[in-house]
Write a protein that holds these residues in place. Structure first.
Motif, PDB file in Angstrom:
ATOM      1  N   VAL A   1      -4.407   2.677   6.350  1.00 37.01           N
ATOM      2  CA  VAL A   1      -3.925   1.334   6.170  1.00 37.01           C
ATOM      3  C   VAL A   1      -3.752   0.509   7.524  1.00 37.01           C
TER       4      VAL A   1
ATOM      5  N   LEU B   1      -4.864   8.588  -1.767  1.00 38.86           N
ATOM      6  CA  LEU B   1      -4.769   9.394  -0.845  1.00 38.86           C
ATOM      7  C   LEU B   1      -3.217   9.919  -0.676  1.00 38.86           C
TER       8      LEU B   1
ATOM      9  N   ARG C   1      -2.494   7.675   3.915  1.00 35.58           N
ATOM     10  CA  ARG C   1      -3.034   6.471   3.577  1.00 35.58           C
ATOM     11  C   ARG C   1      -2.440   5.341   4.509  1.00 35.58           C
ATOM     12  N   GLU C   2      -1.096   5.736   4.873  1.00 33.57           N
ATOM     13  CA  GLU C   2      -0.230   4.823   5.766  1.00 33.57           C
ATOM     14  C   GLU C   2      -1.337   4.705   7.238  1.00 33.57           C
TER      15      GLU C   2
ATOM     16  N   ALA D   1      -8.038  11.542   6.295  1.00 31.68           N
ATOM     17  CA  ALA D   1      -8.143  10.277   5.336  1.00 31.68           C
ATOM     18  C   ALA D   1      -9.573  10.069   5.113  1.00 31.68           C
TER      19      ALA D   1
ATOM     20  N   TRP E   1       0.770  -1.184  -0.064  1.00 32.14           N
ATOM     21  CA  TRP E   1       0.155  -0.055   0.159  1.00 32.14           C
ATOM     22  C   TRP E   1       0.974   1.189   0.164  1.00 32.14           C
TER      23      TRP E   1
ATOM     24  N   LEU F   1      -8.344   5.130  -1.907  1.00 33.92           N
ATOM     25  CA  LEU F   1      -7.465   4.671  -1.068  1.00 33.92           C
ATOM     26  C   LEU F   1      -6.239   4.907  -1.318  1.00 33.92           C
ATOM     27  N   ALA F   2      -5.824   4.238  -2.635  1.00 32.73           N
ATOM     28  CA  ALA F   2      -4.448   4.343  -3.357  1.00 32.73           C
ATOM     29  C   ALA F   2      -4.011   5.857  -3.495  1.00 32.73           C
TER      30      ALA F   2
END
Lengths: 268, 178
Positions: free
Chosen positions: B134, B125, B130-131, B164, B26, B122-123
């Motif tokens: 995730v 962001l 994102r981290e 996010a 991710w 999501l990808a």
């Protein structure tokens, strides 16, 4: 209700949904939600989003090949009984260039896996690359074979002017030999290999802990051909033809950097 | 001499390889690079293992994966720029773009359009948002663990998660006015 008050409480609502609040804090959030129409629907929205992500977003489990590669590398880093005294101290690994000390990934000690993986790699390549090329099997197998201890290099030299003459008399053609040390792909040597029913030149390059094999032989069918890429978890393959020579680059290096390598070869 | 703890390392750390790969995948958005990142991170973890004081091995490993991924992203940014795209744009390879080994075509087809949209959102962001998301939603880490992995205070974790989620919610809750 002021905007600032709600902005702050919303982080608390989120924390409540995430299960991060003490009972007292949760009670305070609950009281706010009862009295604030603007925030009342927030928990449901957050929970719906959370549910969608967990239900629908991809969770990428580690591929089998990665499991195997890591176990192999750990085994390679562990002491070998026969050469226990030669093992580096663990602390050396923490030096800035720790990775340089790591052994190359090998398939030593995992022959059944190695064979299965090679087969899987070949199957994948046959699917990926255009039909009519039976070569990917041989090329990847040649690369894997070469990674066995003692098989990688017939001539060890970082000097292209040593490597090129070495092929004289051993091949019926003169392969181009180039070094890209300055670009981060140093030439480490060469060997003879046997592919497509003939003896070919194999140039060996190093990129960090990755080995790149570049197979070269005369291409009777194509004088120039654009690069084609194929891969299977761990091995990337790029082939192209130029000036009557066929080139096949094989490595477990990532596709992007392998493409950088090929671009260097393509540049004049 | 023997290396201390290789067996312990395999027992304590290797069960978290899926988590490590998922996070790397991710963060860097590329299956091959993610595998490189995880390999490097695990070897790095092995070398640091002597200083591992027990506790949550998953969060400990994820922190190393995260740092390795950032290093790899920085190296990629310095090194090449979309070299594959540039190289193959006109060639026959356009139909043979680098295949993602983790992406089973049938599984991909079976996924609904909505899933693809959520996945893409999501990808897309920003990396630091994102981290956090995730780690929270896919790895199910607590705020404290996310703070440990990312090295930012819990308050920052909370606000990043909030941003996010706001970006992903179809009808983000606006300001504070009612």
């Amino acid at each position: 209700m002021t905007g600032d008050g709600c902005a702050e409480i919303r982080l608390m609502v989120q924390a409540d949904v995430d299960g991060e609040l003490t009972p007292a804090e949760a009670a305070r959030v609950s009281a706010h939600l009862d009295g604030c129409a603007g925030c009342a629907s927030l928990p449901a929205q957050l929970m719906a989003l959370s549910g969608s992500i967990r239900r629908e977003a991809l969770y990428y489990p580690a591929p089998d090949a990665l499991h195997a590669a890591i176990r192999s590398r750990i085994a390679g880093a562990a002491p070998q009984p026969a050469e226990g005294a030669a093992m580096p101290d663990m602390n050396q690994y923490t030096a800035a260039r720790w990775w340089k000390r790591l052994p190359r990934p090998t398939w030593r000690g995992s022959a059944p896996f190695g064979a299965g993986f090679a087969l899987a790699a070949c199957l994948a390549l046959v699917v990926m690359l255009p039909r009519g090329d039976g070569l990917p099997d041989d090329v990847v197998a040649g690369h894997i074979r070469a990674l066995q201890p003692g098989h990688l290099l017939d001539v060890t030299s970082t000097d292209q002017h040593t490597v090129k003459p070495w092929f004289d008399g051993r091949l019926d053609f003169a392969p181009p030999v180039r070094d890209f040390k300055a670009e981060g792909f140093p030439l480490t040597g060469a060997r003879l290999d046997y592919l497509a029913g003939r003896t070919v030149a194999a140039l060996v390059y190093q990129r960090r802990q990755h080995v790149i094999d570049l197979f070269v032989w005369p291409d009777g069918r194509h004088f120039d051909r654009s690069p084609v890429v194929g891969d299977h978890s761990g091995y990337n393959v790029l082939r192209w033809s130029r000036d009557g020579m066929a080139f096949w680059a094989v490595s477990d290096l990532n596709a992007q950097e392998l493409a950088d390598f090929v671009r260097l070869w393509q540049a004049e | 001499m023997t290396l201390p703890g290789v067996a312990d390392f395999e027992r304590v750390v290797l069960p978290h390889l899926d988590a490590a790969y998922n996070l790397a995948r991710w963060l860097v958005g590329d299956a091959t690079l993610a595998q490189d990142v995880v390999q490097d991170a695990v070897m790095r973890a092995l070398s640091y293992f002597g200083s591992f004081r027990g506790g949550d091995a998953r969060a400990w490993l994820l922190r190393i994966v995260r740092n390795t991924a950032y290093t790899a992203l920085a190296a990629r940014q310095r090194g090449g720029t979309a070299s594959l795209d540039a190289m193959w744009r006109d060639g026959e390879a356009t139909a043979l773009q680098v295949h993602d080994p983790a992406d089973d075509p049938e599984a991909a087809l079976a996924r609904s359009e909505n899933v693809a949209q959520l996945d893409q959102a999501l990808a897309a962001l920003p990396l630091e948002l994102r981290e956090c998301l995730v780690l929270r939603e896919l790895q199910e880490l607590s705020y404290k663990e996310i703070s440990h992995v990312t090295g930012v205070p819990i308050g920052t974790v909370m606000s990043r998660l909030w941003r996010a989620r706001q970006l992903l919610m179809r009808n983000p809750v606006e300001g504070g006015e009612t």
